[in-house]
Design a protein around this motif. Structure first.
Motif, mmCIF file in Angstrom:
data_model
loop_
_atom_site.group_PDB
_atom_site.id
_atom_site.type_symbol
_atom_site.label_atom_id
_atom_site.label_comp_id
_atom_site.label_asym_id
_atom_site.label_seq_id
_atom_site.Cartn_x
_atom_site.Cartn_y
_atom_site.Cartn_z
ATOM 1 N N ILE A 31 0.871 -1.179 0.000
ATOM 2 C CA ILE A 31 0.000 0.000 0.000
ATOM 3 C C ILE A 31 0.907 1.227 0.000
ATOM 4 O O ILE A 31 1.977 1.207 0.599
ATOM 5 N N TYR A 32 0.457 2.295 -0.674
ATOM 6 C CA TYR A 32 1.257 3.525 -0.649
ATOM 7 C C TYR A 32 0.368 4.745 -0.481
ATOM 8 O O TYR A 32 -0.856 4.669 -0.637
ATOM 9 N N GLU A 33 1.013 5.849 -0.186
ATOM 10 C CA GLU A 33 0.334 7.145 -0.088
ATOM 11 C C GLU A 33 1.241 8.221 -0.659
ATOM 12 O O GLU A 33 2.467 8.077 -0.630
ATOM 13 N N GLN A 50 -5.304 7.569 7.530
ATOM 14 C CA GLN A 50 -6.514 6.742 7.695
ATOM 15 C C GLN A 50 -6.720 5.845 6.483
ATOM 16 O O GLN A 50 -7.028 4.664 6.606
ATOM 17 N N ARG A 51 -6.545 6.428 5.276
ATOM 18 C CA ARG A 51 -6.738 5.626 4.060
ATOM 19 C C ARG A 51 -5.674 4.537 3.983
ATOM 20 O O ARG A 51 -5.962 3.397 3.592
ATOM 21 N N MET A 52 -4.448 4.860 4.380
ATOM 22 C CA MET A 52 -3.394 3.849 4.339
ATOM 23 C C MET A 52 -3.715 2.704 5.308
ATOM 24 O O MET A 52 -3.598 1.532 4.960
ATOM 25 N N THR A 181 -15.378 6.451 -14.202
ATOM 26 C CA THR A 181 -14.870 5.964 -12.912
ATOM 27 C C THR A 181 -13.934 7.034 -12.344
ATOM 28 O O THR A 181 -14.305 7.784 -11.452
ATOM 29 N N GLU A 182 -12.751 7.156 -12.907
ATOM 30 C CA GLU A 182 -11.800 8.192 -12.487
ATOM 31 C C GLU A 182 -10.806 8.362 -13.632
ATOM 32 O O GLU A 182 -11.090 7.949 -14.758
ATOM 33 N N ALA A 183 -9.653 8.947 -13.374
ATOM 34 C CA ALA A 183 -8.608 9.013 -14.402
ATOM 35 C C ALA A 183 -7.472 8.097 -13.950
ATOM 36 O O ALA A 183 -7.526 7.512 -12.867
ATOM 37 N N GLY A 208 -10.204 9.521 -3.247
ATOM 38 C CA GLY A 208 -9.139 10.533 -3.247
ATOM 39 C C GLY A 208 -9.272 11.481 -2.066
ATOM 40 O O GLY A 208 -10.382 11.905 -1.709
ATOM 41 N N ILE A 209 -8.134 11.841 -1.482
ATOM 42 C CA ILE A 209 -8.154 12.792 -0.365
ATOM 43 C C ILE A 209 -8.469 14.198 -0.889
ATOM 44 O O ILE A 209 -9.230 14.945 -0.274
ATOM 45 N N THR A 210 -7.914 14.545 -2.047
ATOM 46 C CA THR A 210 -8.204 15.873 -2.604
ATOM 47 C C THR A 210 -9.692 15.982 -2.930
ATOM 48 O O THR A 210 -10.327 17.000 -2.651
ATOM 49 N N ARG A 211 -10.252 14.904 -3.493
ATOM 50 C CA ARG A 211 -11.697 14.856 -3.763
ATOM 51 C C ARG A 211 -12.470 15.131 -2.472
ATOM 52 O O ARG A 211 -13.397 15.945 -2.439
ATOM 53 N N SER A 246 -5.966 15.563 -7.539
ATOM 54 C CA SER A 246 -5.017 14.636 -6.916
ATOM 55 C C SER A 246 -4.115 15.438 -5.989
ATOM 56 O O SER A 246 -4.043 16.672 -6.093
ATOM 57 N N SER A 247 -3.434 14.718 -5.120
ATOM 58 C CA SER A 247 -2.601 15.386 -4.120
ATOM 59 C C SER A 247 -1.496 16.226 -4.740
ATOM 60 O O SER A 247 -1.092 17.231 -4.175
ATOM 61 N N THR A 248 -0.976 15.810 -5.894
ATOM 62 C CA THR A 248 0.121 16.569 -6.494
ATOM 63 C C THR A 248 -0.396 17.643 -7.476
ATOM 64 O O THR A 248 0.368 18.505 -7.886
HETATM 65 N N1 PDD Z 1 -2.451 9.454 -7.330
HETATM 66 N N2 PDD Z 1 -7.228 8.104 -8.410
HETATM 67 C C1 PDD Z 1 -6.062 7.490 -8.657
HETATM 68 C C2 PDD Z 1 -6.061 6.259 -9.484
HETATM 69 C C3 PDD Z 1 -4.853 8.001 -8.123
HETATM 70 O O1 PDD Z 1 -3.687 7.375 -8.364
HETATM 71 C C4 PDD Z 1 -4.896 9.209 -7.365
HETATM 72 C C5 PDD Z 1 -3.656 9.818 -6.779
HETATM 73 C C6 PDD Z 1 -6.140 9.816 -7.132
HETATM 74 C C7 PDD Z 1 -6.271 11.049 -6.287
HETATM 75 O O2 PDD Z 1 -6.099 10.750 -4.924
HETATM 76 P P1 PDD Z 1 -5.519 11.826 -3.901
HETATM 77 O O3 PDD Z 1 -6.366 13.041 -4.027
HETATM 78 O O4 PDD Z 1 -5.674 11.168 -2.591
HETATM 79 O O5 PDD Z 1 -4.090 12.087 -4.268
HETATM 80 C C8 PDD Z 1 -7.280 9.234 -7.667
HETATM 81 C C9 PDD Z 1 -1.238 9.740 -6.629
HETATM 82 C C10 PDD Z 1 -0.991 11.185 -6.373
HETATM 83 C C11 PDD Z 1 -0.082 8.998 -7.275
HETATM 84 O O6 PDD Z 1 -0.262 7.823 -7.542
HETATM 85 O O7 PDD Z 1 0.991 9.561 -7.473
#
Ligand code: PDD
Length: 285
Positions: A31-33, A50-52, A181-183, A208-211, A246-248
């Motif tokens: 698992i990663y974050e 929490q998600r991790m 679904t998502e990207a 997603g946390i940003t979502r 997304s977080s970045t």
């Molecule tokens: N990617 N959906 C997918 C498939 C993702 O890989 C990500 C984030 C998100 C957005 O999640 P969050 O808002 O928690 O970052 C949605 C990260 C940044 C990555 O793999 O580098």
């Protein structure tokens, strides 16, 4: 030299090594974050942890690191690598086994890795400098547990690569019933007639946390109408605005999909408003 954390030690990245029998390497069993940090200030630290923990529990990987200890590790990494704008990558795999066997081994020590990479400064709400994203669409061919932030990312990588080879910034995915679904590495939002919509969470999307921050900030600090619902592929082309989160990237405006202009083909006013609110409240989390 980038200083990384590996199994209790801080060391230069070129000295960090793991066993080739690590199940993260052999099976993507981990698992990663990714947590953003702007000049030393983290965004959404507790939500990311929490998600991790939820992911680790799905995989039945037990680690004893407390939230305070994670914060210490991350703070040390930020200090050692300079208080720049950093993505903090944290990764827990099940660890190394003595053989390659699919079932979870009885006893392994999870491998715990963290490192930082530079990200752009915190986005500002300014149409003149915001990046404009161009996306393709494709049928989502990933596994049916995309709610788990697993290190097994080949499905996402292949989708992203397909877009990359076509000079697209991202690929918006839809399932067999043509629901978004998502990207490949982001969540998706659309705006139509002032209504902000995002796909309802289920096993096909990462929560997603940003979502989550966008939804929470909008609920607490705005009168925008929001709906978590099914979004059909057709709605993408007729949307007034599309954003990827997304977080970045935070909230990235999409102005083109499959070569077609979205809305006016320019960044929209709802984005401006929402990114402004996000700038005001990102550090509340
Ligand atoms: N990617 N959906 C997918 C498939 C993702 O890989 C990500 C984030 C998100 C957005 O999640 P969050 O808002 O928690 O970052 C949605 C990260 C940044 C990555 O793999 O580098």
């Amino acid at each position: 030299m980038n200083i990384v954390y590996l199994d209790g030690k801080f060391l230069p990245i070129n000295q960090a090594a793991i066993s080739p029998m690590d199940r993260g390497f052999l099976f993507g069993d981990g698992i990663y974050e990714v947590i953003p940090s702007y000049e030393g200030q983290l965004v959404g630290f507790n939500l990311h942890l929490q998600r991790m923990r939820a992911g680790l529990s799905e995989l039945k990987i037990d680690i004893s690191i407390t939230t305070e200890e994670w914060l210490e590790i991350i703070t040390e990494l930020i200090d050692q690598n300079g208080k720049k704008n950093l993505g903090i990558y944290i990764h827990v795999s099940r660890g190394a086994d003595t053989k390659r066997f699919h079932a979870y081994p009885e006893e392994t020590n999870p491998t715990i890795f963290a490192y930082t990479f530079e990200i752009p400064p915190a986005p500002i709400a300014d149409k003149a400098v915001a990046p404009r994203f161009s996306c393709a669409t494709a049928e989502d061919k990933r596994w049916k547990r995309c709610n788990i932030k697993s290190t097994s990312l080949l499905g996402n990588v292949m989708h992203f690569q397909w877009g990359y080879e076509r000079n697209e910034d991202e690929v918006i995915l839809y399932n067999e019933t043509k629901e978004i679904t998502e990207a490949a590495a982001c969540n998706v939002f659309i705006v139509k007639d002032s209504l902000i919509k995002t796909p309802l969470l289920d096993h096909q999307k990462l929560p997603g946390i940003t979502r989550a921050l966008v939804l929470d900030i909008l609920q607490k600090h705005s009168n925008h109408k929001i709906e978590e619902c099914t979004i059909k592929l057709d709605e993408i082309y007729s949307a007034d605005e599309i954003w990827l989160t997304s977080s970045t990237k935070e909230i990235a405006p999409v102005t083109k999909v499959d070569g077609r202009k979205i809305g006016t083909g320019e960044i929209g006013n709802v984005w401006l408003n929402v990114q402004t609110l996000f700038c005001d409240h990102r550090f509340d989390y």
